[in-house]
Design an enzyme around this catalytic site. Sequence first.
Site, PDB file in Angstrom:
ATOM      1  N   HIS A   1       0.872  -1.174   0.000  1.00  0.00           N
ATOM      2  CA  HIS A   1       0.000   0.000   0.000  1.00  0.00           C
ATOM      3  C   HIS A   1       0.903   1.216   0.000  1.00  0.00           C
ATOM      4  O   HIS A   1       1.955   1.207   0.640  1.00  0.00           O
ATOM      5  CB  HIS A   1      -0.895  -0.018   1.250  1.00  0.00           C
ATOM      6  CG  HIS A   1      -2.010   0.978   1.187  1.00  0.00           C
ATOM      7  ND1 HIS A   1      -1.814   2.318   1.393  1.00  0.00           N
ATOM      8  CD2 HIS A   1      -3.336   0.824   0.929  1.00  0.00           C
ATOM      9  CE1 HIS A   1      -2.971   2.939   1.279  1.00  0.00           C
ATOM     10  NE2 HIS A   1      -3.909   2.062   0.994  1.00  0.00           N
TER      11      HIS A   1
ATOM     12  N   ASP B   1      -7.762  -4.831   0.357  1.00  0.00           N
ATOM     13  CA  ASP B   1      -8.424  -5.512  -0.767  1.00  0.00           C
ATOM     14  C   ASP B   1      -8.174  -7.011  -0.781  1.00  0.00           C
ATOM     15  O   ASP B   1      -8.781  -7.725  -1.570  1.00  0.00           O
ATOM     16  CB  ASP B   1      -7.914  -4.934  -2.098  1.00  0.00           C
ATOM     17  CG  ASP B   1      -8.132  -3.440  -2.165  1.00  0.00           C
ATOM     18  OD1 ASP B   1      -9.266  -3.013  -1.936  1.00  0.00           O
ATOM     19  OD2 ASP B   1      -7.162  -2.699  -2.431  1.00  0.00           O
TER      20      ASP B   1
HETATM   21  C1  MLT Z   1      -8.419   3.437   0.145  1.00  0.00           C
HETATM   22  O1  MLT Z   1      -8.986   2.934   1.113  1.00  0.00           O
HETATM   23  O2  MLT Z   1      -8.832   4.463  -0.394  1.00  0.00           O
HETATM   24  C2  MLT Z   1      -7.251   2.712  -0.439  1.00  0.00           C
HETATM   25  O3  MLT Z   1      -6.538   1.994   0.504  1.00  0.00           O
HETATM   26  C3  MLT Z   1      -6.399   3.569  -1.298  1.00  0.00           C
HETATM   27  C4  MLT Z   1      -5.585   4.630  -0.608  1.00  0.00           C
HETATM   28  O4  MLT Z   1      -5.808   4.965   0.536  1.00  0.00           O
HETATM   29  O5  MLT Z   1      -4.679   5.153  -1.246  1.00  0.00           O
END
Ligand code: MLT
Length: 418
Positions: A299, A356
């Site tokens: 992430h 995810d």
């Molecule tokens: C989110 O929850 O929006 C995703 O993990 C993407 C992010 O935070 O960049």
Amino acid sequence: FIVDGKSYSFPTLEGSEHEKAVDISVLRDQTGYVTLDRGYKNTGATQSAITFLDGEEGILRYRGYSIEELAAKASFLEVSYLLIYGELPTQEQYDSFATAIRRHTLVNEDMRKIFDGFPVSAHPMCVLGSLVNAMAAFYPDSYDGSNNTDLHITRLMAKLPTIATWSYKRSLGHPTNYPKNELDYIPNFLNMMFALPVEDYKVDPVVAEALNVLLILHADHEQNCSTSTVRLVGSSQANIYSSIAAGINALWGPLHGGANQEVIEMLEEIKAGGGDVAKYIDMAKNAKTTGFRLFGFGHRVYKNFDPRAKIIKKAADDVLNKLGVNDPVLEIAKGLEEAALNDPYFVQRKLYPNVDFYSGIIYRALGIPTNMFTVLFAIGRLPGWIAQWKEMREQKEPIGRPRQIYTGATLREFVAIG
Ligand code: MLT
């Protein structure tokens, strides 16, 4: 800022003469003074009091409340209220918020005509983004971006689940269901999704509870792609419907909300390929030659476990057990996680499972089809987008204007054809 007695100006540094004079990576990593933001409206440029995120420690909080506690104890509407209005609601505030939402779940029949014009094969996210934008046309007092904000917020919260179920019902060739407003928010959505005219449908509390947790976990995540899009579009004083529609469109991409769909498809591919986890871990390490990409790992902000992934992993086990679902991809997912966390390649790169990785497995166990996963993400993220839009407007933020670093040709002489 000044380095070694020389002064450098922020916007002109990258790609400039200054860059040649000073090693930017040293500046960035060692002095801690420099953050090169390629876009003005990205994380570092936004002041927000909504969501706190510490990617090093794996901490996520909404308005100061830990995600673990909210997921365990709160309802999605309570969390929505918290995000949008800043405090957890009193009983009275909660009742009036929930009642107002119940009163607005019906969608104008003329919106149905727009929906009927879409091809049956249209992706539900495309339909959702278009219809949310179309809502502005039905509520023109939103045009100047400021009127009746609470009413528009209520309408969005109320109607998004209704619209979201239309595409699914039609893809099955079924009539759509009208909302049943004696039901709570999540059961009402589930009833619109799954009730058939010929059978009694009872919402399974295990399903409703699992969805409650998933929606809470997805409700906000500070300045990610879709949220910054909502703020940026809204900063031109575009109305709330069009701003949220922009967020929905940003979320649709496979690198953002579409990622859990990619994960499920990858897990299915591994299953079809015999389920040999070690083989796929090797393929992921040699992605340049094998072309195999491990979705759901790593992430941009978490250099530690995504705290949402921990909660979702546990929920996946609980929900599948309680529903008596045996999905072999859950074991494959756990195997991939274990192999990756014991492999220096993944550990050194801090590639941990993200939100995810397990969510699609739960959605599938709840009976939600793959092309609706991102729609569920959008329903969960709606209060976060609303809160961010509202905060941006209340802070009277100026219109956003991303910074550009020009990398094209210098002045060229025009020569006419022929
Ligand atoms: C989110 O929850 O929006 C995703 O993990 C993407 C992010 O935070 O960049």
